[in-house]
Write a protein that holds these residues in place. Structure first.
Motif, mmCIF file in Angstrom:
data_model
loop_
_atom_site.group_PDB
_atom_site.id
_atom_site.type_symbol
_atom_site.label_atom_id
_atom_site.label_comp_id
_atom_site.label_asym_id
_atom_site.label_seq_id
_atom_site.Cartn_x
_atom_site.Cartn_y
_atom_site.Cartn_z
ATOM 1 N N ASN A 87 0.823 -1.210 0.000
ATOM 2 C CA ASN A 87 0.000 0.000 0.000
ATOM 3 C C ASN A 87 0.856 1.259 0.000
ATOM 4 O OD1 ASN A 87 -2.388 -1.433 -0.044
ATOM 5 N ND2 ASN A 87 -2.581 -1.451 2.190
ATOM 6 N N ASN B 92 1.323 6.629 -6.928
ATOM 7 C CA ASN B 92 0.082 7.344 -7.232
ATOM 8 C C ASN B 92 0.181 8.841 -6.971
ATOM 9 O OD1 ASN B 92 -1.398 5.174 -8.226
ATOM 10 N ND2 ASN B 92 -2.074 4.562 -6.194
ATOM 11 N N ASP B 93 0.981 9.239 -5.973
ATOM 12 C CA ASP B 93 1.108 10.674 -5.713
ATOM 13 C C ASP B 93 2.268 11.311 -6.479
ATOM 14 O OD1 ASP B 93 3.416 10.070 -4.256
ATOM 15 O OD2 ASP B 93 2.562 10.574 -2.323
ATOM 16 N N TYR C 184 2.213 1.709 -3.536
ATOM 17 C CA TYR C 184 1.200 2.286 -4.413
ATOM 18 C C TYR C 184 1.028 3.778 -4.129
ATOM 19 C CZ TYR C 184 -0.496 -1.871 -6.798
ATOM 20 O OH TYR C 184 -0.603 -2.967 -7.621
ATOM 21 N N ARG C 185 1.086 4.167 -2.874
ATOM 22 C CA ARG C 185 0.962 5.579 -2.514
ATOM 23 C C ARG C 185 2.083 6.397 -3.148
ATOM 24 N NH1 ARG C 185 1.313 5.175 2.885
ATOM 25 N NH2 ARG C 185 -0.589 3.941 2.868
#
Length: 63
Positions: free
Chosen positions: A23, A30-31, A26-27
């Motif tokens: 997670n 994604n940011d 992915y953060r």
């Protein structure tokens, strides 16, 4: 350090390299913290983006 990994990484490989959870990996992508390309639904991360992220962390760490 990264010689055992291919030039294009998956998010799972990114998490393994950085020693973080999936997670959190992915953060990071994604940011926009770590550069990536989306191909359909898959995310591919150039290894050079990971090394840039690691090298940038050396200069922002507080002592």
């Amino acid at each position: 350090m990264l010689n055992d990994y291919p030039d294009i990484l998956t998010v799972e490989q990114l998490a393994q390299i950085l020693g973080i959870g999936i997670n959190a990996a992915y953060r990071l992508v994604n940011d926009g913290t770590i550069g990536c390309r989306r191909i359909g639904k898959t995310i591919r991360i150039p290894k050079v983006c990971v090394t840039d992220y690691i090298n940038a962390a050396r200069f922002t760490a507080k002592r």
